[in-house]
Design an enzyme around this catalytic site. Structure first.
Site, short mmCIF file in Angstrom:
data_model
loop_
_atom_site.label_atom_id
_atom_site.label_comp_id
_atom_site.label_asym_id
_atom_site.label_seq_id
_atom_site.Cartn_x
_atom_site.Cartn_y
_atom_site.Cartn_z
N ASP A 70 6.28 1.26 -10.87
CA ASP A 70 6.66 1.31 -9.45
C ASP A 70 6.98 2.77 -9.08
O ASP A 70 7.73 3.45 -9.79
CB ASP A 70 7.88 0.43 -9.19
CG ASP A 70 8.27 0.43 -7.72
OD1 ASP A 70 7.69 -0.36 -6.97
OD2 ASP A 70 9.16 1.24 -7.33
N ASN A 72 6.48 7.66 3.16
CA ASN A 72 5.96 7.13 4.42
C ASN A 72 6.83 7.56 5.60
O ASN A 72 6.31 7.95 6.66
CB ASN A 72 5.90 5.59 4.37
CG ASN A 72 4.76 5.11 3.50
OD1 ASN A 72 3.76 5.79 3.35
ND2 ASN A 72 4.90 3.94 2.91
N ASP A 93 -0.50 7.11 1.37
CA ASP A 93 -1.77 6.72 0.75
C ASP A 93 -2.24 7.79 -0.24
O ASP A 93 -2.81 7.47 -1.30
CB ASP A 93 -2.84 6.52 1.84
CG ASP A 93 -2.55 5.29 2.69
OD1 ASP A 93 -1.73 4.47 2.26
OD2 ASP A 93 -3.15 5.18 3.77
N GLU A 124 3.48 -0.32 -3.67
CA GLU A 124 3.55 0.86 -4.53
C GLU A 124 3.65 0.48 -6.00
O GLU A 124 4.01 1.30 -6.84
CB GLU A 124 4.74 1.74 -4.14
CG GLU A 124 6.11 1.11 -4.36
CD GLU A 124 6.60 0.30 -3.17
OE1 GLU A 124 7.81 0.10 -3.04
OE2 GLU A 124 5.74 -0.14 -2.36
#
Length: 609
Positions: A477, A485, A494, A520
């Site tokens: 993770d 973000n 991304d 993620e």
């Protein structure tokens, strides 16, 4: 002489129809002209309605401006509100001259006499502005009582009522004139509509008369006599004799046509036999196409081809070749009726059909060059049909005359249909396989997705149980991914996902064992690896991720770290619970501070706890 009169006096149906057609066309043109006039009258009517609406709207705007100015002055005189004063001054400054304020009313169609009345009303209204200005000045000087007396004085009210009355007279004149215009337009439109309806009715009557004369007087009686003959001929009773009619019209032509029909009956019966055979072939082709479209594998498709093609073309032996892209050869996949004159494998350039991209027959009516894949001393009657799809050559259908089969002439068009349908089925199989591959890949990171994970897990678990080996699972993770973000935007997030995915693929030998699990989170399978080596590999992966420096649009996104949960089956859990156990270990790694590897607890330790 009487006979001559009968021949010359009897008018042909075509002549009667032409006369009736001419009359009908003339009436239709007249009716259409009247409908156009009615449409023009309706347009005038709509124009009158629109003018009346425009004049009413423009007059109401003029009257509103006049009353709004007076009302704002009174509100300021009473309350002394600066907002009312500002609105009054803005409204007064926005008023143009009388001619400018009435220009749009003139453009809307008001007459000179009507405008004269309106100018008089506006002049009286503008004359009140001097008293309004005086009242505003007194209010500014702190004398609201005097300001109110001026604006609510009887003289002021009389002048204001006088202006309203003038505007109402103007509106009354407009209503009278526009109402008269509207009523005149309605009368004209109604007149032309009535006239067009009358003409349409007359046209319909003429048409009905023609129908009565032609079908009852000239057609119905002879047709009744011919109906029995037609019924017998429809039942294929060709002994029925059509009656003789010497009339030179369509009825005589119909009797002659029936005689021709009877003479051709036997020929039609022969053609029906051929048609039945053709229908049987088409039915076979239809069923073959349906079965091929339902195939999921090449083996199923080959089975369908080898079963149906000998039934469609019983006099032909043949082979189905498919292109082996890796070796660049055409390899035989199935055959029927033991073909002997074509090699089992050959290069594409050995077939002229593949070279030219069209059917190739070296023997027959047209002399041609034989293909190099043909073997034997005797040149057979053969046919090569290329199989092509969207990506180029797919294979080849080869046919040759079979000496052991029943001789039966088959149209080459059916063989071409077989080739087209086989090409379509092959193309569909390849596209389906391509779409299936795309469905198993995450489009952002180009890693396998969870759908592919389910298939790989089932296969790897079965293999590990069969070999009695371990399999480890690392759940990865990205730490604080929401920060990327929120701080840099989703495109930057991304970019981070792609960079981490590429790092994971480079860290293993088989990139097909790395998956994007969701969001993620990533998952990595390590088959045949115990907990110790798996822990070392996980630490290596964590270090590689921590060493990443991701940039997006020229900006450095900062450091990237990852938390990893590691589990090994059967040491830590059962096979089916491996992913869930690794996920639980990941949760503990995140709770312990992130950027670390947390290995699951062995089952015996769990039991002791």
């Amino acid at each position: 002489m009487l006979a001559g009169f009968c021949h010359t006096g009897v008018m042909r149906l075509a002549t009667i129809t032409n006369w009736a057609y001419g009359v009908t066309v003339a009436l239709t043109i007249a009716s259409g002209t009247m409908m156009l006039l009615a449409s023009s009258a309706q347009q005038n009517e709509r124009a009158a309605v629109g003018q009346r609406y425009a004049l009413d709207h423009a007059t109401a705007a003029v009257e509103d401006d006049m009353l709004t100015l007076s009302e704002l002055a009174r509100q300021f005189a009473i309350g002394g509100n600066e907002a009312d004063l500002l609105a009054y001054q803005r409204t007064r400054a926005g008023l143009a001259s009388v001619e400018m304020r009435t220009r749009h009313i003139r453009d809307a169609g008001a007459g000179e006499d009507e405008l004269r009345v309106l100018h008089e009303a506006l002049s009286w209204a503008d004359a009140l502005q001097a008293q309004q200005q005086q009242a505003v000045a007194l209010r500014h000087q702190g004398d609201p009582n005097s300001a109110v007396r001026i604006l609510f004085a009887p003289e002021y009210e009389r002048e204001l009522d006088r202006s309203r009355a003038a505007v109402e007279r103007f509106q009354y004149r407009l209503d009278q004139r526009t109402g008269d215009n509207l009523r005149a337009a309605e009368r004209t439109a109604r007149h032309w509509r009535t006239a067009s309806e009358v003409m349409l009715g007359v046209t319909g009557l003429v048409f009905l008369f023609v129908l009565y004369f032609v079908f009852r007087r000239r057609v119905l009686h002879p047709v009744v006599k011919l109906s029995d003959v037609i019924a017998r001929l429809a039942a294929q009773d060709y002994d029925a004799e059509p009656p003789q009619y010497d009339r030179i019209d369509e009825i005589g032509d119909m009797a002659q046509a029936l005689r021709v029909f009877r003479e051709n009956g036997i020929e039609r019966q022969r053609l029906e036999i051929e048609r039945d055979a053709d229908r049987a072939v088409r039915d076979l082709l239809s069923r073959m196409t349906q079965r091929m479209q339902g195939c999921d594998t090449l083996a199923e498709l080959e089975n369908v081809v080898s079963r149906f093609v000998p039934e469609v073309a019983p006099s032909l032996a043949g082979r189905l070749y498919l292109l082996d892209i890796k070796r660049n050869v055409l390899a035989e996949k199935c055959s029927w009726r033991d073909p002997v004159h074509s090699a089992a494998e050959f290069f594409p350039l050995a077939c002229w059909g593949l070279r030219r991209g069209m059917a190739h027959r070296p023997t027959g009516d047209a002399f041609d060059v034989p293909c190099d894949h043909l073997v034997g001393d005797h040149l057979p009657d053969s046919l090569c049909l290329p199989l092509t799809g969207q990506q180029g050559v797919l294979g080849l259908l080869y046919f040759e005359r079979s000496t052991s089969a029943v001789d039966k002439v088959l149209n080459d068009a059916y063989l071409l249909m077989i080739a087209e349908n086989v090409s379509l089925a092959l193309d569909n199989l390849r596209l389906r396989e391509a779409f299936r591959s795309l469905a198993m890949v995450d489009p952002l990171t180009m890693l396998s997705n969870r759908r592919h994970l389910d298939e790989v897990l089932a296969r790897e678990f079965a293999e590990a149980e069969r070999k009695a080996t371990s399999i480890s699972c690392a759940m990865i993770d990205i730490d604080h991914f929401k920060h990327f973000n929120d701080e840099h935007g989703h495109d930057a997030g991304d970019a981070v996902l792609r960079a981490v995915g590429q790092t994971l693929k480079e860290a293993v030998r088989d990139a097909n064992l790395v998956f994007r699990y969701g969001g993620e989170e990533f998952l990595m399978l390590l088959p045949g690896m115990d907990a110790g080596p798996a822990l070392e590999r996980a630490e290596e992966i964590r270090s590689r991720v921590a060493a990443l420096h991701v940039q997006h649009e020229g900006r450095d996104l900062g450091s990237v770290t990852a938390s990893i949960g590691l589990a090994c089956a059967p040491l830590h859990t059962e096979w089916q619970a491996l992913v869930q156990t690794a996920d639980a270990a990941l949760l503990r790694a995140k709770r312990a501070g992130r950027n670390r590897v947390q290995i699951a607890v062995a089952r015996k330790n769990q039991s002791a706890a």
